[in-house]
Design a protein around this motif. Structure first.
Motif, PDB file in Angstrom:
ATOM      1  N   ASP A   1      53.503  48.262  38.226  1.00  0.00           N
ATOM      2  CA  ASP A   1      53.151  48.919  39.490  1.00  0.00           C
ATOM      3  C   ASP A   1      51.935  48.279  40.157  1.00  0.00           C
ATOM      4  N   GLY A   2      51.100  47.601  39.377  1.00  0.00           N
ATOM      5  CA  GLY A   2      49.915  46.957  39.928  1.00  0.00           C
ATOM      6  C   GLY A   2      50.191  45.613  40.586  1.00  0.00           C
ATOM      7  N   LEU A   3      51.382  45.082  40.364  1.00  0.00           N
ATOM      8  CA  LEU A   3      51.723  43.796  40.962  1.00  0.00           C
ATOM      9  C   LEU A   3      52.330  44.004  42.338  1.00  0.00           C
ATOM     10  N   THR A   4      51.574  43.611  43.338  1.00  0.00           N
ATOM     11  CA  THR A   4      52.097  43.571  44.705  1.00  0.00           C
ATOM     12  C   THR A   4      51.764  42.192  45.249  1.00  0.00           C
ATOM     13  N   MET A   5      52.550  41.745  46.196  1.00  0.00           N
ATOM     14  CA  MET A   5      52.296  40.432  46.782  1.00  0.00           C
ATOM     15  C   MET A   5      50.939  40.414  47.495  1.00  0.00           C
ATOM     16  N   ARG A   6      50.579  41.518  48.083  1.00  0.00           N
ATOM     17  CA  ARG A   6      49.288  41.597  48.778  1.00  0.00           C
ATOM     18  C   ARG A   6      48.134  41.447  47.773  1.00  0.00           C
ATOM     19  N   ARG A   7      48.218  42.174  46.656  1.00  0.00           N
ATOM     20  CA  ARG A   7      47.155  42.077  45.641  1.00  0.00           C
ATOM     21  C   ARG A   7      47.121  40.686  45.017  1.00  0.00           C
ATOM     22  N   LEU A   8      48.292  40.122  44.772  1.00  0.00           N
ATOM     23  CA  LEU A   8      48.367  38.789  44.201  1.00  0.00           C
ATOM     24  C   LEU A   8      47.793  37.759  45.169  1.00  0.00           C
ATOM     25  N   GLY A   9      48.126  37.901  46.438  1.00  0.00           N
ATOM     26  CA  GLY A   9      47.580  37.006  47.455  1.00  0.00           C
ATOM     27  C   GLY A   9      46.065  37.075  47.500  1.00  0.00           C
ATOM     28  N   LYS A  10      45.534  38.283  47.467  1.00  0.00           N
ATOM     29  CA  LYS A  10      44.080  38.461  47.493  1.00  0.00           C
ATOM     30  C   LYS A  10      43.454  37.806  46.262  1.00  0.00           C
TER      31      LYS A  10
ATOM     32  N   LEU B  29      53.703  27.144  42.583  1.00  0.00           N
ATOM     33  CA  LEU B  29      54.410  28.196  41.854  1.00  0.00           C
ATOM     34  C   LEU B  29      53.771  28.491  40.499  1.00  0.00           C
ATOM     35  N   GLU B  30      53.325  27.466  39.807  1.00  0.00           N
ATOM     36  CA  GLU B  30      52.696  27.671  38.499  1.00  0.00           C
ATOM     37  C   GLU B  30      51.451  28.549  38.619  1.00  0.00           C
ATOM     38  N   GLN B  31      50.630  28.307  39.636  1.00  0.00           N
ATOM     39  CA  GLN B  31      49.431  29.128  39.865  1.00  0.00           C
ATOM     40  C   GLN B  31      49.825  30.575  40.143  1.00  0.00           C
ATOM     41  N   ILE B  32      50.857  30.743  40.941  1.00  0.00           N
ATOM     42  CA  ILE B  32      51.312  32.093  41.285  1.00  0.00           C
ATOM     43  C   ILE B  32      51.787  32.820  40.034  1.00  0.00           C
ATOM     44  N   ILE B  33      52.579  32.145  39.211  1.00  0.00           N
ATOM     45  CA  ILE B  33      53.106  32.765  37.988  1.00  0.00           C
ATOM     46  C   ILE B  33      51.965  33.120  37.046  1.00  0.00           C
ATOM     47  N   ARG B  34      51.028  32.202  36.851  1.00  0.00           N
ATOM     48  CA  ARG B  34      49.893  32.450  35.967  1.00  0.00           C
ATOM     49  C   ARG B  34      49.082  33.655  36.451  1.00  0.00           C
ATOM     50  N   ALA B  35      48.827  33.712  37.748  1.00  0.00           N
ATOM     51  CA  ALA B  35      48.072  34.840  38.308  1.00  0.00           C
ATOM     52  C   ALA B  35      48.868  36.139  38.199  1.00  0.00           C
ATOM     53  N   ALA B  36      50.174  36.065  38.417  1.00  0.00           N
ATOM     54  CA  ALA B  36      51.016  37.265  38.297  1.00  0.00           C
ATOM     55  C   ALA B  36      50.990  37.796  36.870  1.00  0.00           C
ATOM     56  N   ILE B  37      51.054  36.907  35.888  1.00  0.00           N
ATOM     57  CA  ILE B  37      50.989  37.344  34.484  1.00  0.00           C
ATOM     58  C   ILE B  37      49.654  38.031  34.215  1.00  0.00           C
TER      59      ILE B  37
ATOM     60  N   MET C 272      37.209  48.202  39.747  1.00  0.00           N
ATOM     61  CA  MET C 272      38.192  47.447  39.001  1.00  0.00           C
ATOM     62  C   MET C 272      37.534  46.721  37.841  1.00  0.00           C
ATOM     63  N   GLY C 273      36.343  46.278  37.902  1.00  0.00           N
ATOM     64  CA  GLY C 273      35.521  45.691  36.868  1.00  0.00           C
ATOM     65  C   GLY C 273      36.240  44.980  35.744  1.00  0.00           C
ATOM     66  N   GLU C 274      36.428  45.707  34.583  1.00  0.00           N
ATOM     67  CA  GLU C 274      37.029  45.114  33.398  1.00  0.00           C
ATOM     68  C   GLU C 274      38.447  44.619  33.668  1.00  0.00           C
ATOM     69  N   ARG C 275      39.211  45.392  34.402  1.00  0.00           N
ATOM     70  CA  ARG C 275      40.589  44.978  34.685  1.00  0.00           C
ATOM     71  C   ARG C 275      40.601  43.685  35.486  1.00  0.00           C
ATOM     72  N   GLN C 276      39.735  43.587  36.470  1.00  0.00           N
ATOM     73  CA  GLN C 276      39.681  42.375  37.290  1.00  0.00           C
ATOM     74  C   GLN C 276      39.299  41.180  36.426  1.00  0.00           C
ATOM     75  N   ASP C 277      38.376  41.393  35.452  1.00  0.00           N
ATOM     76  CA  ASP C 277      37.971  40.313  34.565  1.00  0.00           C
ATOM     77  C   ASP C 277      39.134  39.833  33.711  1.00  0.00           C
ATOM     78  N   ALA C 278      40.066  40.729  33.389  1.00  0.00           N
ATOM     79  CA  ALA C 278      41.209  40.377  32.543  1.00  0.00           C
ATOM     80  C   ALA C 278      42.256  39.569  33.301  1.00  0.00           C
ATOM     81  N   VAL C 279      42.225  39.643  34.617  1.00  0.00           N
ATOM     82  CA  VAL C 279      43.213  38.925  35.419  1.00  0.00           C
ATOM     83  C   VAL C 279      42.818  37.457  35.480  1.00  0.00           C
ATOM     84  N   GLN C 280      43.782  36.588  35.176  1.00  0.00           N
ATOM     85  CA  GLN C 280      43.528  35.151  35.198  1.00  0.00           C
ATOM     86  C   GLN C 280      44.334  34.513  36.313  1.00  0.00           C
ATOM     87  N   GLY C 281      43.980  33.302  36.635  1.00  0.00           N
ATOM     88  CA  GLY C 281      44.746  32.562  37.623  1.00  0.00           C
ATOM     89  C   GLY C 281      44.323  32.860  39.044  1.00  0.00           C
ATOM     90  N   GLY C 282      43.105  33.309  39.230  1.00  0.00           N
ATOM     91  CA  GLY C 282      42.633  33.658  40.562  1.00  0.00           C
ATOM     92  C   GLY C 282      42.283  32.446  41.397  1.00  0.00           C
TER      93      GLY C 282
END
Length: 189
Positions: free
Chosen positions: A40-49, A23-31, A1-11
Motif C-alpha cells: 500500500d505504500g508503493l505509489t508512483m508519486r511516492r516512488l518518483g519523489k 529501470l534498474e534504479q526504479i526497481i531497486r527504489a521500489a523494493i 517517516m524517519g526510520e522508514r525513510q532510512d530503510a528505503v534504498q535506491g533514492g
C-alpha cells in the motif's frame, strides 16, 4: 517517516546529477519502498519523489504498479542461489532452496501477500521453480508428481512464513514432507 525513510534504498542520492533514470534504479527504489512501507505504500508519486523525479517519468519505464510489482518481485527471486544437483542430493537441495525462500520472504515481507494479487512470475521466479522441479524429478517422481511435490514444498515454505516459523522448524517440517514424498515415490515406482 524517519526510520522508514532510512530503510528505503535506491533514492535520488543513488543517481548522479544529470544521469538519466533507468529501470534498474526504479526497481531497486521500489523494493526499498516496498520493504519499508509494504504494498500500500508503493505509489508512483511516492516512488518518483524518492527518486527525485515525477510519477510521469516512472511511467516511461513501467506501464503500471502491477508491472512494477512483478519486476521488483522477480528481481528478488533472481537473487536466489540454486544448489548444484551434482553435489547435493534432492533432499538437501530442496532444504537449501526452501531456506533461501524462507529468508527471502522474511527480508521482503510484502512478497507473500503480493503473490496471489500480483502474480510474480518473471524469469527469476521461473528459473527457481524450474530448478525446484528438477530437484523433484531427480528424486524419482514422475513428471506429474514432481510438479505436485514442487508445489507442496513451496506451499509449505509460504505457510511457514505466514506463521513465522523458525529456520530450525522449517527444516524439521521439510524433513517430514520429504518422508511423505519419499513414501509416495516408493509406493509408485
Amino acid at each position: 517517516m524517519g526510520e522508514r525513510q532510512d530503510a528505503v534504498q535506491g533514492g535520488a542520492g543513488d543517481r548522479p546529477e544529470g544521469r538519466a533514470l533507468d529501470l534498474e534504479q526504479i526497481i531497486r527504489a521500489a523494493i526499498g519502498l516496498l520493504d519499508a512501507e509494504g504494498v500500500d505504500g508503493l505509489t508512483m508519486r511516492r516512488l518518483g519523489k524518492l527518486l527525485g523525479t515525477t510519477a510521469a517519468a516512472i511511467y516511461w519505464h513501467v506501464r503500471n504498479k502491477q508491472e512494477l510489482m512483478r519486476l521488483a518481485s522477480d528481481a528478488i527471486w533472481a537473487q536466489l542461489r540454486l544448489p548444484d544437483l551434482e553435489k547435493v542430493g534432492w533432499r538437501e537441495a530442496s532444504i537449501i532452496m526452501a531456506q533461501q525462500v524462507h529468508a527471502m520472504f522474511q527480508r521482503h515481507s510484502w512478497l507473500v501477500p503480493a503473490m496471489p494479487v500480483h502474480a510474480p512470475y518473471g524469469p527469476g521466479r521461473t528459473l527457481h521453480d524450474d530448478h525446484l522441479l528438477a530437484i523433484c524429478s531427480a528424486a524419482g517422481f514422475t513428471a506429474s508428481d514432481a510438479e505436485h511435490a514442487r508445489e507442496t514444498i513451496l506451499a509449505f515454505v509460504v505457510g511457514a512464513c505466514v506463521t513465522a516459523t523458525s529456520h530450525r522448524s522449517l527444516v524439521f517440517g521439510l524433513q517430514a514432507v520429504h518422508d511423505g514424498l519419499q513414501t509416495r515415490i516408493t509406493a509408485h515406482p
